[in-house]
Design a protein around this motif. Sequence first.
Motif, PDB file in Angstrom:
ATOM      1  N   TYR A 277       0.835  -1.083   0.432  1.00 15.95           N
ATOM      2  CA  TYR A 277       0.197  -0.405   0.059  1.00 15.95           C
ATOM      3  C   TYR A 277       0.951   1.138  -0.392  1.00 15.95           C
ATOM      4  O   TYR A 277       0.311   2.127  -0.190  1.00 15.95           O
ATOM      5  N   THR A 278       2.219   1.036   0.557  1.00 11.87           N
ATOM      6  CA  THR A 278       3.446   2.072   0.357  1.00 11.87           C
ATOM      7  C   THR A 278       3.721   2.325  -1.604  1.00 11.87           C
ATOM      8  O   THR A 278       3.589   4.015  -1.516  1.00 11.87           O
ATOM      9  N   GLN A 279       3.764   1.350  -1.297  1.00 14.43           N
ATOM     10  CA  GLN A 279       4.320   1.486  -2.734  1.00 14.43           C
ATOM     11  C   GLN A 279       3.116   2.729  -3.925  1.00 14.43           C
ATOM     12  O   GLN A 279       3.251   3.323  -4.954  1.00 14.43           O
ATOM     13  N   LEU A 280       1.628   2.331  -3.037  1.00 18.29           N
ATOM     14  CA  LEU A 280       0.386   3.271  -3.719  1.00 18.29           C
ATOM     15  C   LEU A 280      -0.308   4.155  -3.571  1.00 18.29           C
ATOM     16  O   LEU A 280      -1.110   4.882  -3.508  1.00 18.29           O
ATOM     17  N   ARG A 281       1.040   4.936  -2.408  1.00 20.61           N
ATOM     18  CA  ARG A 281       1.269   6.458  -1.387  1.00 20.61           C
ATOM     19  C   ARG A 281      -0.067   6.597  -1.033  1.00 20.61           C
ATOM     20  O   ARG A 281      -0.418   7.598  -0.297  1.00 20.61           O
ATOM     21  N   HIS A 282      -0.948   5.382  -0.153  1.00 22.65           N
ATOM     22  CA  HIS A 282      -1.034   5.451  -0.030  1.00 22.65           C
ATOM     23  C   HIS A 282      -2.836   6.315  -0.066  1.00 22.65           C
ATOM     24  O   HIS A 282      -3.595   6.976   0.924  1.00 22.65           O
ATOM     25  N   SER A 283      -3.272   5.912  -1.086  1.00 18.75           N
ATOM     26  CA  SER A 283      -3.875   6.189  -2.144  1.00 18.75           C
ATOM     27  C   SER A 283      -5.432   5.228  -2.196  1.00 18.75           C
ATOM     28  O   SER A 283      -4.848   4.035  -3.077  1.00 18.75           O
ATOM     29  N   PRO A 284      -6.387   5.611  -1.770  1.00 20.49           N
ATOM     30  CA  PRO A 284      -7.744   4.745  -2.117  1.00 20.49           C
ATOM     31  C   PRO A 284      -7.833   4.467  -3.613  1.00 20.49           C
ATOM     32  O   PRO A 284      -8.167   3.505  -3.639  1.00 20.49           O
ATOM     33  N   THR A 285      -7.667   5.748  -4.386  1.00 14.06           N
ATOM     34  CA  THR A 285      -8.067   5.725  -5.669  1.00 14.06           C
ATOM     35  C   THR A 285      -6.894   4.498  -6.657  1.00 14.06           C
ATOM     36  O   THR A 285      -7.318   4.369  -7.474  1.00 14.06           O
ATOM     37  N   LEU A 286      -6.028   4.582  -6.213  1.00 14.34           N
ATOM     38  CA  LEU A 286      -4.673   3.941  -7.011  1.00 14.34           C
ATOM     39  C   LEU A 286      -4.945   2.420  -6.192  1.00 14.34           C
ATOM     40  O   LEU A 286      -4.638   1.857  -7.024  1.00 14.34           O
ATOM     41  N   LEU A 287      -4.905   2.409  -5.491  1.00 18.55           N
ATOM     42  CA  LEU A 287      -5.887   1.366  -4.820  1.00 18.55           C
ATOM     43  C   LEU A 287      -6.530   0.216  -5.669  1.00 18.55           C
ATOM     44  O   LEU A 287      -6.817  -0.715  -6.345  1.00 18.55           O
ATOM     45  N   VAL A 288      -8.043   0.922  -5.597  1.00 18.91           N
ATOM     46  CA  VAL A 288      -9.148   0.754  -6.593  1.00 18.91           C
ATOM     47  C   VAL A 288      -8.853   0.308  -7.971  1.00 18.91           C
ATOM     48  O   VAL A 288      -9.070  -0.269  -8.447  1.00 18.91           O
ATOM     49  N   GLY A 289      -7.971   1.721  -8.718  1.00 18.93           N
ATOM     50  CA  GLY A 289      -6.898   0.832  -9.857  1.00 18.93           C
ATOM     51  C   GLY A 289      -6.742   0.544  -9.768  1.00 18.93           C
ATOM     52  O   GLY A 289      -6.358  -0.690 -10.911  1.00 18.93           O
ATOM     53  N   THR A 290      -5.878   0.126  -8.849  1.00 26.55           N
ATOM     54  CA  THR A 290      -4.739  -1.374  -9.163  1.00 26.55           C
ATOM     55  C   THR A 290      -5.695  -2.476  -9.356  1.00 26.55           C
ATOM     56  O   THR A 290      -5.027  -3.577 -10.045  1.00 26.55           O
ATOM     57  N   VAL A 291      -5.945  -2.419  -8.100  1.00 22.40           N
ATOM     58  CA  VAL A 291      -7.578  -3.749  -8.226  1.00 22.40           C
ATOM     59  C   VAL A 291      -8.076  -3.939  -9.398  1.00 22.40           C
ATOM     60  O   VAL A 291      -7.975  -5.114 -10.114  1.00 22.40           O
ATOM     61  N   LEU A 292      -8.473  -3.401 -10.152  1.00 27.77           N
ATOM     62  CA  LEU A 292      -9.424  -3.626 -11.030  1.00 27.77           C
ATOM     63  C   LEU A 292      -8.581  -4.189 -13.042  1.00 27.77           C
ATOM     64  O   LEU A 292      -8.599  -4.377 -13.045  1.00 27.77           O
ATOM     65  N   GLY A 293      -7.391  -2.975 -12.501  1.00 32.11           N
ATOM     66  CA  GLY A 293      -5.925  -3.506 -13.837  1.00 32.11           C
ATOM     67  C   GLY A 293      -6.142  -4.285 -13.192  1.00 32.11           C
ATOM     68  O   GLY A 293      -5.567  -4.987 -14.659  1.00 32.11           O
ATOM     69  N   LEU A 294      -5.320  -5.066 -12.384  1.00 25.30           N
ATOM     70  CA  LEU A 294      -5.244  -6.586 -12.331  1.00 25.30           C
ATOM     71  C   LEU A 294      -5.703  -7.156 -12.300  1.00 25.30           C
ATOM     72  O   LEU A 294      -5.729  -8.302 -12.378  1.00 25.30           O
ATOM     73  N   ALA A 295      -7.116  -7.334 -12.250  1.00 19.79           N
ATOM     74  CA  ALA A 295      -8.171  -8.232 -12.509  1.00 19.79           C
ATOM     75  C   ALA A 295      -8.253  -8.253 -13.699  1.00 19.79           C
ATOM     76  O   ALA A 295      -8.531  -9.445 -14.054  1.00 19.79           O
ATOM     77  N   LEU A 296      -8.287  -7.210 -14.413  1.00 20.85           N
ATOM     78  CA  LEU A 296      -8.376  -7.377 -16.175  1.00 20.85           C
ATOM     79  C   LEU A 296      -7.461  -8.025 -16.544  1.00 20.85           C
ATOM     80  O   LEU A 296      -7.614  -8.613 -17.487  1.00 20.85           O
ATOM     81  N   MET A 297      -5.846  -7.340 -15.898  1.00 18.95           N
ATOM     82  CA  MET A 297      -5.280  -8.201 -16.846  1.00 18.95           C
ATOM     83  C   MET A 297      -4.603  -9.809 -16.783  1.00 18.95           C
ATOM     84  O   MET A 297      -4.324  -9.877 -17.520  1.00 18.95           O
ATOM     85  N   PHE A 298      -4.676  -9.791 -15.697  1.00 20.89           N
ATOM     86  CA  PHE A 298      -4.584 -11.316 -14.973  1.00 20.89           C
ATOM     87  C   PHE A 298      -6.221 -12.155 -14.546  1.00 20.89           C
ATOM     88  O   PHE A 298      -5.990 -13.530 -15.536  1.00 20.89           O
ATOM     89  N   LEU A 299      -7.161 -11.820 -14.869  1.00 16.96           N
ATOM     90  CA  LEU A 299      -8.526 -12.826 -14.126  1.00 16.96           C
ATOM     91  C   LEU A 299      -9.029 -12.111 -16.074  1.00 16.96           C
ATOM     92  O   LEU A 299     -10.083 -13.266 -16.174  1.00 16.96           O
ATOM     93  N   GLY A 300      -8.168 -11.245 -16.223  1.00 18.79           N
ATOM     94  CA  GLY A 300      -9.448 -11.110 -17.950  1.00 18.79           C
ATOM     95  C   GLY A 300      -9.300 -12.493 -18.771  1.00 18.79           C
ATOM     96  O   GLY A 300      -9.855 -12.747 -18.932  1.00 18.79           O
ATOM     97  N   PRO A 301      -8.136 -12.645 -19.071  1.00 21.52           N
ATOM     98  CA  PRO A 301      -7.435 -13.866 -20.039  1.00 21.52           C
ATOM     99  C   PRO A 301      -8.094 -15.180 -19.736  1.00 21.52           C
ATOM    100  O   PRO A 301      -9.804 -15.391 -20.514  1.00 21.52           O
TER     101      PRO A 301
END
Length: 386
Positions: A277-301
């Motif tokens: 979470y420190t890598q995401l600068r403790h940002s809830p917005t970045l957290l949501v974006g990261t989770v959605l991005g990981l889901a799209l990239m790695f769970l989507g296929p």
Amino acid sequence: MIGWEIAGGVVLTVWLWLLTCHGRFWSTGQRLPGSTEPRDWPSVAVVIPARREADVLPRTLPTVLAQHYPAHARVILVDDDSDDGTGELAESLAREAGAGLPLTVTSPGSPPPGWTGKTWALAHGVVEAGQVDRVLFTDADIAHAPDSLTELVRACESGYDLVSQMAVLRTGTRWERLIVPAFVYFFAMLFPFRRVNRPSSRTAAAAGGCVLLRRATLARAGGLSAVRGALIDDVALARLVKRAGGRVWLGLAGKVRSARSYPRLRDLWQMISRSAYTQLRHSPTLLVGTVLGLALMFLGPPAVTIAGLTGGGPAALLLGTAAWAVMAGTFAPMLRYYGHPGAAAFLLPATAVLYVLMTLDSARRQRYGHGTSWKGRNYPASRSAD
């Protein structure tokens, strides 16, 4: 059916873009530059921050003391308030080694407010080093081949201010084999090494286990006090050097290895969630974006592939399979670097799920005030960046 075809087209496009336009993050070919002998070898101080490291020092410190270096070099182990005899053990190992680089064991005491323990220890080591030309920061769990220091200095002398190698991590257990190669892969995805190594790029990163830098550049950039509170100190240090006009190089190691083991999932979980979470600068917005991005990239296929098999249509099946194949193809080089079969790359979605859960757990700990804990030292939870 059309919806799954659209989803398949999106994930395939994303992976084709990552494959071709994201700094070749998947390549494992970034190795130490420089093959010309320096005219004058610089003096070097090897600074080892060590907190409660008595378990690994017997496997690592002798390899540092045994470095074959053609000029003046010394080792400074900074005992960071250890209560397991780390400092005394280091002195004993140096006596047993006999001939080799001289060792100084010192302790700065507890870090003052605003400093992390590691940055405080590193800063103390730099002061203890005196007027040396280069400083090598290497963690207490890192073992070096006999010519590692020489090769690092040769690379630095080829035109860089900071040279860092991502140490080869242990993959002896089932959990290590599943998670560790992906850890390095995700790091390279976040900080593509080729972009880090390009002077014109703003991307900067380093691997804290092995960082060699010019002392003059560090001083010009503001010294370690400029990153005193950084929990991800290696990336912060690389950014500091690059912003000061220094050249940074980051790549994979062949002769630098970590002796630290993570036999249980719990051990790896704590290691990753400590700073996610420190890598995401403790940002809830970045957290949501990261989770959605990981889901799209790695769970989507795999999701599109399964949908294609269960009624989504042949187009969805083809697109999902193609995206999954491209994703696995980008991960396979890292698996081969670690000596594992490339076919295991198709399991990356399962590993990505674990990383999502670790990141969410890291955010949960920060949200409820647990902060970051490392070897008995706690750092308070940071405020949100939003």
